[in-house]
Design a protein around this motif. Structure first.
Motif, PDB file in Angstrom:
ATOM      1  N   UNK A 168      -7.583  -0.365   0.808  1.00 41.28           N
ATOM      2  CA  UNK A 168      -7.875   0.289  -0.473  1.00 41.28           C
ATOM      3  C   UNK A 168      -7.481  -0.596  -1.654  1.00 41.28           C
ATOM      4  N   UNK A 169      -8.375  -0.656  -2.655  1.00 47.64           N
ATOM      5  CA  UNK A 169      -8.108  -1.445  -3.859  1.00 47.64           C
ATOM      6  C   UNK A 169      -8.008  -0.562  -5.094  1.00 47.64           C
ATOM      7  N   UNK A 219     -11.006  -3.836  -0.603  1.00 47.62           N
ATOM      8  CA  UNK A 219     -11.058  -5.303  -0.557  1.00 47.62           C
ATOM      9  C   UNK A 219     -10.828  -5.760   0.882  1.00 47.62           C
ATOM     10  N   UNK A 220     -11.245  -6.979   1.162  1.00 43.07           N
ATOM     11  CA  UNK A 220     -11.070  -7.513   2.518  1.00 43.07           C
ATOM     12  C   UNK A 220      -9.595  -7.637   2.853  1.00 43.07           C
ATOM     13  N   UNK A 221      -9.255  -7.230   4.069  1.00 40.35           N
ATOM     14  CA  UNK A 221      -7.893  -7.373   4.556  1.00 40.35           C
ATOM     15  C   UNK A 221      -7.801  -8.500   5.562  1.00 40.35           C
ATOM     16  N   UNK A 222      -6.638  -8.649   6.175  1.00 38.06           N
ATOM     17  CA  UNK A 222      -6.483  -9.720   7.173  1.00 38.06           C
ATOM     18  C   UNK A 222      -7.330  -9.448   8.404  1.00 38.06           C
ATOM     19  N   UNK A 223      -7.975 -10.493   8.927  1.00 33.96           N
ATOM     20  CA  UNK A 223      -8.780 -10.339  10.130  1.00 33.96           C
ATOM     21  C   UNK A 223      -7.917 -10.114  11.362  1.00 33.96           C
TER      22      UNK A 223
END
Length: 317
Positions: free
Chosen positions: A150-151, A157-161
């Motif tokens: 959540x942004x 937004x993209x998080x860690x893969x």
């Protein structure tokens, strides 16, 4: 089991009869149908092949030559998470060229040959960046499955893969009796971005008596051209993971969903079914590295592989 050869460990015949029996059954009894490529197939659903990996045994077909070196380089490419064909082409592996080539021809209108297209991918950085990428295929999902955070204001937004391979090896070491030792490539949210959605989509691993077993579910399988590669690739991946987890290799179990032969592969089918399997190739792992991501092609040696001649057939794109 549709009359295929029984579990290989209980069958005195060469394991490869399972493959040949499967091929014969599909060609003689498969449902003839129109497919995505327009070529047409004969198809069955739900067959299984089992193979014992102990003692270095490896499921390489002997009734035709399987180019295992290309399959090994492809598997190592998957583990890098790279989705561009350029590193494969730099090592002479062309098995993924058909899809970006077809896209380039369609978009550009240029009737470029495959050889010329591949040379441009290797020589031209910008061309490779634009036309050589396959989208988020296998390796991307295996080592960098996307997450989102959540942004605020309803945005993300993209998080860690998520590195599924890394988590798998750690899980096998720390909790070998677990039932969640799975690598999954079927990311529904990203299928439309892939040049080809994953065929060998789900790998599940099981530890019993210090041996690592692998079950591969393949949702779509080209038996003549794809399955020989897939069997070797799954065996190689299992061997690498077993070595990293301190386990001995156990059994490889392959299960197919839509399992088919293309209608333009009749000559291949006839020629291969006229041959008899013979021989028992062995796969050695040399100088096992500390990390599964540190393997190089030079870590693999295949011994005692003396197959009958190659049988070629067109790839349906």
């Amino acid at each position: 089991m549709l009359g295929f050869a029984p579990y290989a460990a209980r069958d005195s015949r060469h394991w490869e009869w399972q493959y040949l029996d499967l091929m014969r059954h599909i060609w003689d009894h498969g449902d003839e149908r129109v497919d995505r490529t327009g070529v047409g197939t004969r198809s069955i659903f739900g067959p299984q092949i089992r193979f014992d990996l102990s003692g270095g045994k490896v499921p390489l077909l002997t009734t035709k030559r399987v180019f295992w070196k290309a399959a090994a380089r492809e598997m190592l490419w998957f583990l890098t998470g790279n989705t561009n064909i350029r590193p494969l082409l730099q090592e002479g592996v062309t098995i993924w060229s058909d899809w970006p080539l077809a896209k380039y021809r369609q978009v550009s209108g240029e009737d470029i040959s495959q050889d010329d297209f591949e040379r441009r991918i290797v020589a031209d950085d910008a061309f490779a960046l634009r036309w050589g990428d396959l989208g988020p295929v296998y390796g991307k999902q295996w080592v960098d499955w996307p997450t989102y955070q959540p942004a605020g204001d309803g945005l993300y937004r993209s998080g860690p893969g998520i590195n599924q391979i890394d988590q798998l090896v750690a899980g096998l070491r720390d909790n070998p009796g677990g039932r969640r030792h799975i690598i999954e490539g079927w990311n529904v949210a990203e299928l439309d971005q892939m040049a080809l959605p994953p065929c060998h989509k789900t790998y599940q691993f099981h530890v019993g008596r210090g041996r690592l077993n692998c079950l591969l579910f393949q949702r779509s399988c080209d038996v003549a051209l794809g399955l020989p590669f897939n069997l070797f690739g799954a065996a190689l991946l299992t061997r690498m993971i077993a070595a990293q987890a301190g386990l001995e290799p156990g059994e490889l179990v392959w299960t197919g969903g839509d399992t088919h032969l293309y209608l333009n592969h009749g000559d291949l089918v006839a020629e291969q079914l006229a041959r008899e399997p013979d021989g028992a190739p062995v796969l050695d792992l040399i100088d096992v590295p500390e990390s599964i991501f540190s393997y190089r092609f030079e870590n693999f040696v295949v011994r005692d592989y003396q197959p009958q001649g190659a049988i070629r057939a067109p790839v349906a794109v």
